[in-house]
Design a protein around this motif. Sequence first.
Motif, PDB file in Angstrom:
ATOM      1  N   GLN A 133      11.486   5.646  -1.766  1.00  0.00           N
ATOM      2  CA  GLN A 133      11.583   6.319  -0.463  1.00  0.00           C
ATOM      3  C   GLN A 133      10.279   7.043  -0.123  1.00  0.00           C
ATOM      4  O   GLN A 133       9.814   6.991   1.012  1.00  0.00           O
ATOM      5  N   LEU A 134       9.701   7.703  -1.106  1.00  0.00           N
ATOM      6  CA  LEU A 134       8.431   8.399  -0.889  1.00  0.00           C
ATOM      7  C   LEU A 134       7.349   7.433  -0.426  1.00  0.00           C
ATOM      8  O   LEU A 134       6.637   7.708   0.544  1.00  0.00           O
ATOM      9  N   GLY A 148      -4.517  10.135  -3.339  1.00  0.00           N
ATOM     10  CA  GLY A 148      -4.402  10.990  -4.517  1.00  0.00           C
ATOM     11  C   GLY A 148      -3.174  11.878  -4.450  1.00  0.00           C
ATOM     12  O   GLY A 148      -2.464  12.063  -5.450  1.00  0.00           O
ATOM     13  N   ARG A 149      -2.908  12.425  -3.266  1.00  0.00           N
ATOM     14  CA  ARG A 149      -1.709  13.249  -3.088  1.00  0.00           C
ATOM     15  C   ARG A 149      -0.443  12.442  -3.343  1.00  0.00           C
ATOM     16  O   ARG A 149       0.487  12.916  -3.995  1.00  0.00           O
ATOM     17  N   VAL A 150      -0.422  11.232  -2.819  1.00  0.00           N
ATOM     18  CA  VAL A 150       0.755  10.378  -3.005  1.00  0.00           C
ATOM     19  C   VAL A 150       0.945  10.062  -4.483  1.00  0.00           C
ATOM     20  O   VAL A 150       2.063  10.157  -5.012  1.00  0.00           O
ATOM     21  N   LEU A 151      -0.129   9.729  -5.168  1.00  0.00           N
ATOM     22  CA  LEU A 151      -0.017   9.426  -6.593  1.00  0.00           C
ATOM     23  C   LEU A 151       0.437  10.645  -7.387  1.00  0.00           C
ATOM     24  O   LEU A 151       1.215  10.506  -8.348  1.00  0.00           O
ATOM     25  N   ASP A 152      -0.015  11.836  -6.995  1.00  0.00           N
ATOM     26  CA  ASP A 152       0.456  13.064  -7.650  1.00  0.00           C
ATOM     27  C   ASP A 152       1.951  13.246  -7.432  1.00  0.00           C
ATOM     28  O   ASP A 152       2.686  13.625  -8.357  1.00  0.00           O
ATOM     29  N   ASP A 173       3.803   5.387   3.531  1.00  0.00           N
ATOM     30  CA  ASP A 173       3.267   4.205   4.208  1.00  0.00           C
ATOM     31  C   ASP A 173       3.245   4.405   5.723  1.00  0.00           C
ATOM     32  O   ASP A 173       2.276   4.051   6.391  1.00  0.00           O
ATOM     33  N   LYS A 174       4.323   4.978   6.246  1.00  0.00           N
ATOM     34  CA  LYS A 174       4.371   5.259   7.680  1.00  0.00           C
ATOM     35  C   LYS A 174       3.309   6.276   8.067  1.00  0.00           C
ATOM     36  O   LYS A 174       2.649   6.138   9.096  1.00  0.00           O
ATOM     37  N   TYR A 225      13.413   6.150  -9.494  1.00  0.00           N
ATOM     38  CA  TYR A 225      12.942   4.932  -8.836  1.00  0.00           C
ATOM     39  C   TYR A 225      13.233   4.987  -7.336  1.00  0.00           C
ATOM     40  O   TYR A 225      12.360   4.706  -6.512  1.00  0.00           O
ATOM     41  N   VAL A 226      14.450   5.347  -6.987  1.00  0.00           N
ATOM     42  CA  VAL A 226      14.839   5.423  -5.572  1.00  0.00           C
ATOM     43  C   VAL A 226      13.989   6.470  -4.849  1.00  0.00           C
ATOM     44  O   VAL A 226      13.519   6.235  -3.732  1.00  0.00           O
TER      45      VAL A 226
END
Length: 113
Positions: free
Chosen positions: A51-52, A25-29, A57-58, A46-47
């Motif tokens: 990168q985010l 959820g945090r990532v989608l925000d 992912d890591k 987009y870039v």
Amino acid sequence: MRDITESDWKKFRPLREQALERFCGRVLDEVAQIGSDQSKSTHERYVAIYQLTRDRDKEIDQIFDSLRRSTAVMQICSLRLHGLLTDAEVRQFSPEIVDTVELFLRHHNDVAG
């Protein structure tokens, strides 16, 4: 570190799923915030999103991979460190795990502080 007890393992699994939902959820925000930033070009957004997602992912690999009883206590510590488990959720575990998490966080704060 030794394996987590059966009773703590049963508590851990659903809490881990809740933590994963919080993380995603945090990532989608963050993606939504970047995507709606009209001060940047579409390509820049987009870039930035690319990168985010690579960075997150890591993080998700480091925090959530290795679902095993032998790594569960360290994963609980990591989830709490990243704000993905609340104090109340951690207190659902045995006193031994609660003490371990508190010690871990104190040590981390001493080193980081």
